[in-house]
Design an enzyme around this catalytic site. Sequence first.
Site, mmCIF file in Angstrom:
data_model
loop_
_atom_site.group_PDB
_atom_site.id
_atom_site.type_symbol
_atom_site.label_atom_id
_atom_site.label_comp_id
_atom_site.label_asym_id
_atom_site.label_seq_id
_atom_site.Cartn_x
_atom_site.Cartn_y
_atom_site.Cartn_z
ATOM 1 N N HIS A 175 -5.623 -4.168 -5.228
ATOM 2 C CA HIS A 175 -4.225 -3.904 -5.549
ATOM 3 C C HIS A 175 -3.694 -4.748 -6.705
ATOM 4 C CE1 HIS A 175 -4.493 -1.659 -1.809
ATOM 5 N NE2 HIS A 175 -3.692 -0.858 -2.481
ATOM 6 N N CYS A 204 -4.494 10.783 -6.262
ATOM 7 C CA CYS A 204 -3.577 9.694 -6.609
ATOM 8 C C CYS A 204 -4.305 8.348 -6.689
ATOM 9 C CB CYS A 204 -2.410 9.614 -5.627
ATOM 10 S SG CYS A 204 -2.922 9.242 -3.954
HETATM 11 C C1 PEP Z 1 -6.227 5.090 -2.700
HETATM 12 O O1 PEP Z 1 -6.801 4.548 -1.771
HETATM 13 O O2 PEP Z 1 -6.802 5.752 -3.603
HETATM 14 C C2 PEP Z 1 -4.772 4.986 -2.840
HETATM 15 C C3 PEP Z 1 -4.103 5.688 -3.729
HETATM 16 O O3 PEP Z 1 -4.138 4.088 -2.042
HETATM 17 P P1 PEP Z 1 -4.190 2.498 -2.248
HETATM 18 O O4 PEP Z 1 -4.836 2.235 -3.578
HETATM 19 O O5 PEP Z 1 -2.797 2.021 -2.179
HETATM 20 O O6 PEP Z 1 -5.028 2.069 -1.101
#
Ligand code: PEP
Length: 585
Positions: free
Chosen positions: A192, A505
């Site tokens: 993240h 996404c």
């Molecule tokens: C993913 O896992 O691709 C996602 C969009 O969620 P995060 O990156 O917040 O886990």
Amino acid sequence: MGLRLKGVAAANGIAIAPLVHFHGDLTFIPMRNLAPEEIAGEKDRLAEALGQAAEVIFQLRRELASDLSDHDTRIYDAQLSFLNDQTFRADLERTIQDRSCNAEVALQQVIARYEKVFEGMEDAAMRERAADLRDVGRQLLSVLLEKDRSVYISDGKDYIFAADEFLPSDAGLVDRKHLKGIVTARGGKYSHGAILARSLGIPAVVAVDDVLQRVGNGTQVVLDGDSGALIVEPDPEETERYQRLELEQAEAERRVFEVRFLSSTTPDGVGVRLLANVEAARDLGRIESGIVEGIGLFRTEFAFMERRQFPNEDEQLAMYRKAIEWADGKIVTFRTLDVGGDKPLAYFRTPEERNPVLGWRGLRISLDWPDLFYTQVRALLRASAGGHARILLPMVTSVEEVARSRAVLEEIKADLAQAGEPHDPDIELGAMVEVPALVDVLDEVLPLVDFLSVGTNDLVQYLLAVDRDNPRIAQMYTPYHPGVIRVLRRIAEKAISHGKPVSICGEIAGDHYFTPILVGLGYRELSMAPVFLPRVKLMVRAFPLSECEDMASRALALGHAREIRALARDKAAQGWSTFLEGADS
Ligand code: PEP
Ligand code: MG
């Protein structure tokens, strides 16, 4: 030539500036046994640090006063009261004396003791004070270690943030105006911190082993976010070379930027909807609303993570409304709370888990804590009255979870209808595809949802059994793995056969190398950090659907990640030169 350290390229761009150490927690602290004659000096050192930390907090409170609510300003008052508390100070001094230890160690021990006391209290407000105490500990520690970020904030000089990791809460704390780059010892390209760096448009290199130990505070460095290198004390020629590269990149960016308002359509007229990923309502101010067709992923947990306690329904409502008003009729996809795993909430302590990424996280927590889930869904539904909101469920594992979530949604809709509260009765509900086994039950899931969104960041981690945050195996984490491409194909086929929209996404949606393959696999909606949007749009506009489908078939037939990546890279280079030729002619 300067020393060259290797990490993982996490956010593009070059940064040239001094590196500044940031210490995020109380775990890594130096330990010293003091001789009896050193004890008095150590107590003086502590007293000085208490005074300095109080000054830092006082300044911060003043600087942030206009941006914070009264409630949040009071948090700083509570922190100041700790620093001025005579019992706290006496406890620290006694620990230094009794254990003959340095002030940092005493601090760690006293804070751990106090924390236990606060956390055992019945009153939630008192329990909350444990988080304030930890923050006070962090500040005191940075003063004691003379690694004080406030010096750099007030100095107004450019700097490169260096820490074990870049935490979401850091984004709100650091001086972003002068933040030129980010380097961390931990994390991977899809953790993240890296995602945040990309969405802030700040060059970043992660997974540089022991960077804080190997590069001193204040050392001049070049950070190359394209190759993942950190050059320590570069010589004048290296600096000049990178300065040139920086200028060239800025020029390329300027040209790409020109396409941002053009339509996102292939030359033969196939539309690909490009949406934005956002982490907080404040990100919206930086997005030109004309360039996106809405928000494809609003990670609501980030706003929860920056706070000191759970926002109540009205506070959430205000936040969601802000996004809906900004979107002005365009889609806003709110993902329900996705905490746990690599996104802990400081004020919501979950039991220690051996494998948190496989643990109590995302929708699992929401369904186990109905209060939390109901409050969020109610706030989202109430906000939906003002525009086009969608609700997206994270970390879905089974059909039952979707059915239970659907039931909650219907129940709250009925309540609101009865109370005459405005809301969108047709709000769409979607499931994220992140858990591999969900792909095999999509025939059962799809009738229960209105859309799917593929979270490739987690899906890749689970498909390859490679932790997205583990620097040691960061090179193994590749979305170009043939197994990933084939699963993406199956997901798109299932959604198309059920006539339901499917988007991506995860970070690959913003990787322009991937764009022709994703379009060829059947994806017509991509959601990404807005910085990537012009480049992705350029690729959408470069190739007709038949060429994208040909790319997808070729990628599906290859057996090695490196071959698929090379195929994607060559195609992107072709798209880029077509664009330049078009622009020059
Ligand atoms: C993913 O896992 O691709 C996602 C969009 O969620 P995060 O990156 O917040 O886990
Ligand atoms: Mg995820």
